[in-house]
Scaffold this active site. Structure first.
Site, mmCIF file in Angstrom:
data_model
loop_
_atom_site.group_PDB
_atom_site.id
_atom_site.type_symbol
_atom_site.label_atom_id
_atom_site.label_comp_id
_atom_site.label_asym_id
_atom_site.label_seq_id
_atom_site.Cartn_x
_atom_site.Cartn_y
_atom_site.Cartn_z
ATOM 1 N N TYR A 1 -5.975 9.133 1.782
ATOM 2 C CA TYR A 1 -6.070 9.688 3.133
ATOM 3 C C TYR A 1 -4.844 10.551 3.404
ATOM 4 C CZ TYR A 1 -2.960 5.852 4.680
ATOM 5 O OH TYR A 1 -1.921 4.970 4.827
ATOM 6 N N ASP B 1 -28.199 -19.918 17.167
ATOM 7 C CA ASP B 1 -29.507 -20.562 17.325
ATOM 8 C C ASP B 1 -29.563 -21.698 16.310
ATOM 9 O OD1 ASP B 1 -29.716 -18.939 15.059
ATOM 10 O OD2 ASP B 1 -31.862 -18.607 15.338
ATOM 11 N N HIS C 1 0.878 -1.172 0.000
ATOM 12 C CA HIS C 1 0.000 0.000 0.000
ATOM 13 C C HIS C 1 0.916 1.223 0.000
ATOM 14 C CE1 HIS C 1 -2.555 3.055 1.774
ATOM 15 N NE2 HIS C 1 -1.938 2.967 2.927
HETATM 16 C C1 LIG Z 1 1.860 1.948 4.486
HETATM 17 C C2 LIG Z 1 0.950 1.503 5.561
HETATM 18 C C3 LIG Z 1 0.074 2.385 6.120
HETATM 19 C C4 LIG Z 1 -0.783 1.990 7.102
HETATM 20 N N1 LIG Z 1 -1.603 2.901 7.681
HETATM 21 C C5 LIG Z 1 -2.375 2.558 8.696
HETATM 22 C C6 LIG Z 1 -3.150 3.522 9.362
HETATM 23 O O1 LIG Z 1 -3.092 4.689 9.039
HETATM 24 N N2 LIG Z 1 -3.977 3.104 10.353
HETATM 25 C C7 LIG Z 1 -4.041 1.816 10.727
HETATM 26 O O2 LIG Z 1 -4.798 1.508 11.614
HETATM 27 N N3 LIG Z 1 -3.298 0.868 10.138
HETATM 28 C C8 LIG Z 1 -2.463 1.210 9.141
HETATM 29 N N4 LIG Z 1 -1.703 0.261 8.524
HETATM 30 C C9 LIG Z 1 -1.849 -1.139 8.917
HETATM 31 C C10 LIG Z 1 -1.074 -1.422 10.185
HETATM 32 O O3 LIG Z 1 0.189 -0.873 10.107
HETATM 33 C C11 LIG Z 1 -0.945 -2.894 10.437
HETATM 34 O O4 LIG Z 1 -2.150 -3.534 10.202
HETATM 35 C C12 LIG Z 1 -0.492 -3.180 11.863
HETATM 36 O O5 LIG Z 1 0.662 -2.428 12.169
HETATM 37 C C13 LIG Z 1 -0.197 -4.649 12.046
HETATM 38 O O6 LIG Z 1 0.348 -4.856 13.315
HETATM 39 P P1 LIG Z 1 0.918 -6.288 13.707
HETATM 40 O O7 LIG Z 1 1.439 -6.187 15.079
HETATM 41 O O8 LIG Z 1 -0.098 -7.306 13.402
HETATM 42 O O9 LIG Z 1 2.060 -6.553 12.634
HETATM 43 P P2 LIG Z 1 3.595 -6.118 12.613
HETATM 44 O O10 LIG Z 1 3.790 -4.743 13.083
HETATM 45 O O11 LIG Z 1 4.070 -6.446 11.256
HETATM 46 O O12 LIG Z 1 4.214 -7.073 13.657
HETATM 47 C C14 LIG Z 1 4.436 -8.446 13.395
HETATM 48 C C15 LIG Z 1 5.697 -8.821 14.084
HETATM 49 O O13 LIG Z 1 5.920 -10.201 13.984
HETATM 50 C C16 LIG Z 1 7.312 -10.395 13.898
HETATM 51 N N5 LIG Z 1 7.541 -11.714 13.322
HETATM 52 C C17 LIG Z 1 7.022 -12.210 12.198
HETATM 53 N N6 LIG Z 1 7.469 -13.432 11.948
HETATM 54 C C18 LIG Z 1 8.288 -13.750 12.966
HETATM 55 C C19 LIG Z 1 9.062 -14.882 13.280
HETATM 56 N N7 LIG Z 1 9.097 -15.971 12.509
HETATM 57 N N8 LIG Z 1 9.786 -14.858 14.415
HETATM 58 C C20 LIG Z 1 9.789 -13.774 15.219
HETATM 59 N N9 LIG Z 1 9.081 -12.663 14.955
HETATM 60 C C21 LIG Z 1 8.333 -12.650 13.845
HETATM 61 C C22 LIG Z 1 7.771 -9.277 13.020
HETATM 62 O O14 LIG Z 1 9.142 -8.996 13.170
HETATM 63 C C23 LIG Z 1 6.901 -8.141 13.483
HETATM 64 O O15 LIG Z 1 7.506 -7.364 14.482
HETATM 65 C C24 LIG Z 1 -0.805 0.644 7.544
HETATM 66 C C25 LIG Z 1 0.079 -0.242 6.965
HETATM 67 C C26 LIG Z 1 0.950 0.160 6.003
HETATM 68 C C27 LIG Z 1 1.882 -0.816 5.422
#
Ligand SMILES: Cc1cc2nc3c(=O)[nH]c(=O)nc-3n(C[C@H](O)[C@H](O)[C@H](O)COP(=O)(O)OP(=O)(O)OC[C@H]3O[C@@H](n4cnc5c(N)ncnc54)[C@H](O)[C@@H]3O)c2cc1C
Length: 815
Positions: free
Chosen positions: A255, A544, A224
């Site tokens: 946005y 239900d 995105h």
């Molecule tokens: C450009 C962009 C703009 C966005 N804007 C918005 C916004 O304005 N508002 C909003 O609400 N959301 C927004 N989002 C979405 C939002 O950022 C994400 O949905 C959210 O941050 C996801 O959080 P998370 O903790 O699930 O994932 P992440 O932050 O990706 O955390 C997942 C973690 O898992 C760890 N991990 C994965 N695999 C392993 C492994 N095998 N071993 C150890 N660690 C692992 C990773 O290192 C990471 O730290 C945006 C996203 C993007 C890309």
């Protein structure tokens, strides 16, 4: 709580929230592992601009967002709040979008969030960069704002650490050990961590982590675009990070947020850019390149339309430029909802994925409650349950196509009945070709193509006068819907009921098993059919269902979906005395209903279908023509008749047999549109729309399906307590206007003040009034109370009316 070693994989905004919330509930022995450095790990959270808009058609998404806002406002990071509450403004530049903003305003009002639709002047006052000449109005929600996502991670880590949670950065999870179908340990590149509960909060890596335990996850990472501009004239030197509200211009997929003197711009109208979770840059590559794993190279050519439109909407940007940008990865799902809960296949393996920053703290809370207490007590989260999917919905091609489509539609105006264009014709009932011959208009239901009305019934319009509703309600509608409803009440109609889930529960322990789950007494004689509820431990309604005892050790259950099977499987006795099988794909069902239904069936069966031969709410096996079948005497349309079941191979034969026999009685095939209207005239509730986990049977008007004296069942104790504390009810409202047909989720107002919301609604063609069921506080639910329903920018008059609206004495059903 001792004994449950919990490992959370991922310390993004979701993992951090979960660690905080779980430890706050007193859960101990929690370890959080992340492959990146804390708190900016390199996942989606690390570069999220943090816009939090609370408006959503999904009640639970708004609730999760509101919780996140409230938590982040108070959450301190080095003395500063993790939330900049600058408000949120969504603008409209077309009349259609302005109408949509009114609808969104209705949702916020329904879910209890203050907001208003404002005119163009006010839009410019709130956000002075907006071109007054372009906007027609806006939706203003003062409590929206900017989450400082990485700060929120850090602050929640700190709180969790203070309660003893252990965090390890730079630990990559490489395996998860499963023994006897249950997780036992999480293996990392730096050693193993024994675990009883493993929660994957791995975001875009979710499918990769799930694959470690052999699970497919219906989630796709998509890129995105996010860009940052140079200083905007007039904002140079702006010290505060944000002074203007966050802004959305959904018509163009855009946005905006302040970024000191510049702007951050997010864009959704580029072609979807799906990415395979296994291809995401490793930490080693990230270290070597200096680029976070979740960041792909910005493609300026894709951003060009966004920049052109930005310069149109916000003219001041003409003198600025895009300084930098990313194509950032985050998660999309097939229905746009998060994936939460414990896997059906691998016990102890949980997921909390596809969660926006917007909902993150709420999700942390919800999953923490679920793990620690066995259920989420704060909200109804069944729409987010990872086990909600049908098998076909986790097939990789389906997931990819739907996730990309959800990316495209993220800001679109979607009608509640709008079907997906593709994939269609996934599941076809054996009646499908006959329905096509009758020119059916199909809408998908659980993947099945289900007729909504039949073009072949157009001739009925010469006989019946059907009022036309307003434009919005008239989409995915045809006057034939009304004619089919009326014809059902007067004659006889066949309804394709195949899309509803059917489950066989068998074995010597079947009766005892179901008794322990059902509110009603299902340990009845063979042939009994019972409408009952499944409750959670807190007395809230999980589903239900209709239970037919077809043999001493054989029940057939008419259920709502996969979550019912999941619930059953989780409670199966360990001794193997009960088996649960989804028989939906191999079976089919015709609802044959109407005053002439008995005449039709009499011609094709020797079975005694009189009142004495098969009483109301009884089932029996019979042969219809050449087709062995089972008939259940009940009807959700409120007319005499039966649900008739047979195996899929015999389905078409069953259809043809009944159809031919029905000709002399004027039989029609009728669709779901008519069904829905008829069901509401009878006041029959539908799970998921009318009532959910947050409601109990008494407030939902379903106390008749609870037998407290039948012995213990899940939720019974809690229910006794809840029964004494009723404060709200599911009330029946009628609307005199034939045009003002509402569709559901609209706010209900008393004296101009929001008091509740509509669950399901339809026009009642027999009673010749609009019908809207609504959750209301008891004090405004008295029969005769005059209320209003907020419908777009209108107020529709409605009155609380005694139910059922049609045939309260049940003479038609029992006739
Ligand atoms: C450009 C962009 C703009 C966005 N804007 C918005 C916004 O304005 N508002 C909003 O609400 N959301 C927004 N989002 C979405 C939002 O950022 C994400 O949905 C959210 O941050 C996801 O959080 P998370 O903790 O699930 O994932 P992440 O932050 O990706 O955390 C997942 C973690 O898992 C760890 N991990 C994965 N695999 C392993 C492994 N095998 N071993 C150890 N660690 C692992 C990773 O290192 C990471 O730290 C945006 C996203 C993007 C890309």
């Amino acid at each position: 709580m001792a004994g449950q070693r919990t490992v959370i994989i991922g310390a993004g905004v979701v993992g951090a929230a979960l660690a905080d919330e779980l430890s706050a509930l007193g859960w101990s022995d929690i370890t959080v592992l992340d492959q990146g450095d804390l708190p900016a790990t390199g996942g989606s959270t690390s570069h999220a601009p943090g816009l939090v808009f609370q408006a959503s058609g999904s009640k639970v998404l708004t609730e999760l967002a509101t919780y996140t806002v409230e938590k982040f406002v108070d959450l301190q990071h080095e003395g500063e709040s993790c939330f900049l509450q600058v408000g949120g403004l969504e603008v409209a530049t077309t009349p259609e979008r302005l109408a949509e903003l009114h609808r969104r305003h209705g949702w916020l009002t329904s879910w209890g969030v203050e907001a208003e639709v404002v005119g163009p002047e006010r839009c410019v006052e709130l956000h002075p960069l907006v071109d007054r000449e372009l906007v027609l109005g806006g939706l203003w929600c003062p409590t929206d704002g900017l989450a400082k996502a990485v700060w929120a991670v850090d602050a929640q880590i700190e709180r969790a650490r203070a309660r003893g949670v252990v965090f390890h950065g730079r630990h990559e999870v490489t395996d998860i050990t499963v023994e006897d179908g249950k997780v036992t340990a999480v293996v990392t590149d730096r050693g193993a961590f024994p675990a009883d509960v493993v929660v994957s909060c791995a975001g875009i890596w979710g499918p990769k982590v799930a694959a470690l335990v052999g699970l497919g996850l219906p989630l796709t990472p998509l890129a995105h675009q996010l860009a940052w501009t140079s200083a905007i004239p007039g904002s140079e030197g702006q010290a505060q990070e944000a002074v203007r509200p966050i802004l959305r211009h959904q018509e163009s997929g855009l946005y905006y947020r302040d970024n000191h003197e510049g702007l951050g711009i997010g864009y959704y109208h580029h072609e979807p850019m799906p990415y395979d979770a296994t291809d995401i840059r490793s930490m080693e590559e990230a270290d070597a390149t200096g680029h976070m794993p979740s960041v792909l190279e910005f493609t300026p050519e894709d951003f060009e339309p966004a920049w052109t439109e930005t310069q149109r909407l916000l003219p001041a940007t003409n003198d600025a430029k895009v300084e930098e940008g990313i194509n950032g990865l985050f998660s999309f799902t097939t229905d746009g909802m998060p994936l939460l809960g414990e896997s059906r296949e691998v016990r102890g393996f949980w997921v909390a994925e596809a969660v926006w920053v917007t909902h993150s703290a709420g999700v942390g809370r919800a999953v923490a409650e679920w793990i620690a207490q066995g259920h989420c007590s704060s909200w109804d989260i069944h729409e987010c349950d990872v086990n909600r999917f049908e098998q076909y919905q986790v097939a990789p091609d389906y997931v990819l196509e739907r996730d990309c489509q959800n990316f495209r539609e993220v800001y679109d105006i979607l009608h509640p009945l709008q079907p997906m264009d593709s994939p269609r014709n996934v599941r076809l009932s054996p009646f499908f070709s006959r329905e096509q011959e009758l020119d059916a208009f199909f809408l998908p239901a659980n993947g099945w193509e289900r007729p909504h009305w039949y073009g072949a019934n157009a001739g009925l319009l010469e006989r019946y006068d059907v009022p036309t509703p307003n434009d919005w309600a008239a989409r995915y509608w045809d006057p034939i819907v009304g004619a089919e409803a009326k014809a059902t009440r007067e004659g006889v109609a066949m309804y394709d009921m195949t899309a509803l889930k059917r489950i066989d529960v068998t074995g010597p322990g079947a009766a005892e098993f179901l008794q322990g789950l059902c509110t009603n007494d299902v340990d009845k004689s063979v042939g009994a059919v019972v409408y009952t509820l499944l409750l959670d431990v807190d007395g809230g309604i999980r589903s239900d269902i209709t239970v037919a005892r077809l043999g001493r050790d054989h029940y057939q259950v008419g259920a709502n979906g996969e979550l019912d099977i999941d619930w059953f499987e989780r409670h199966l006795p360990a001794d193997g005395t009960v088996q649960v099988a989804d028989i939906t794909p191999g079976t089919c069902c015709i609802g044959l209903w109407g005053p002439k239904a008995r005449d039709v069936l009499a011609a094709v069966t020797d079975a005694d279908m009189t009142n004495d031969g098969l009483k109301y709410f009884r089932a029996k096996r019979l042969t219809i023509g050449n087709v062995p079948a089972t008939a259940w005497r009940l009807s959700y349309v409120g007319e005499l008749g039966w649900e008739i079941y047979t195996t899929a191979d015999l389905g078409q034969r069953l259809w043809d047999t009944i159809w031919q026999a029905g000709q002399e009685h004027g039989i029609i095939a009728a669709g779901r549109g008519a069904f829905n209207s008829l069901r509401l005239e009878k006041g029959y509730r539908s799970f998921g729309g009318d009532m959910t986990n947050e409601h109990d049977p008494y407030e939902a008007g379903l106390g008749f399906a609870v037998k407290l004296d039948k012995g213990d069942f899940i939720g019974r104790d809690a229910l006794i307590e809840r029964k004494a504390n009723q404060k709200r009810t599911l009330a029946c409202l009628t609307i005199d206007s034939t045009e003002d047909v509402v569709l559901g989720k609209e706010p209900v107002l008393a004296g101009g003040r929001p008091v509740g919301y509509v669950t399901s609604a339809a026009y009642g063609y027999t009673i010749e009034k609009g019908i809207a069921y609504a959750w209301l506080p008891l004090e405004v639910a008295e029969v005769g109370t005059e209320l209003e329903i907020g419908y777009f920018d209108k107020r529709v008059k409605a009155v609380v009316t005694a139910e059922p609206l049609f045939d309260p004495t049940m003479t038609r059903l029992r006739g």
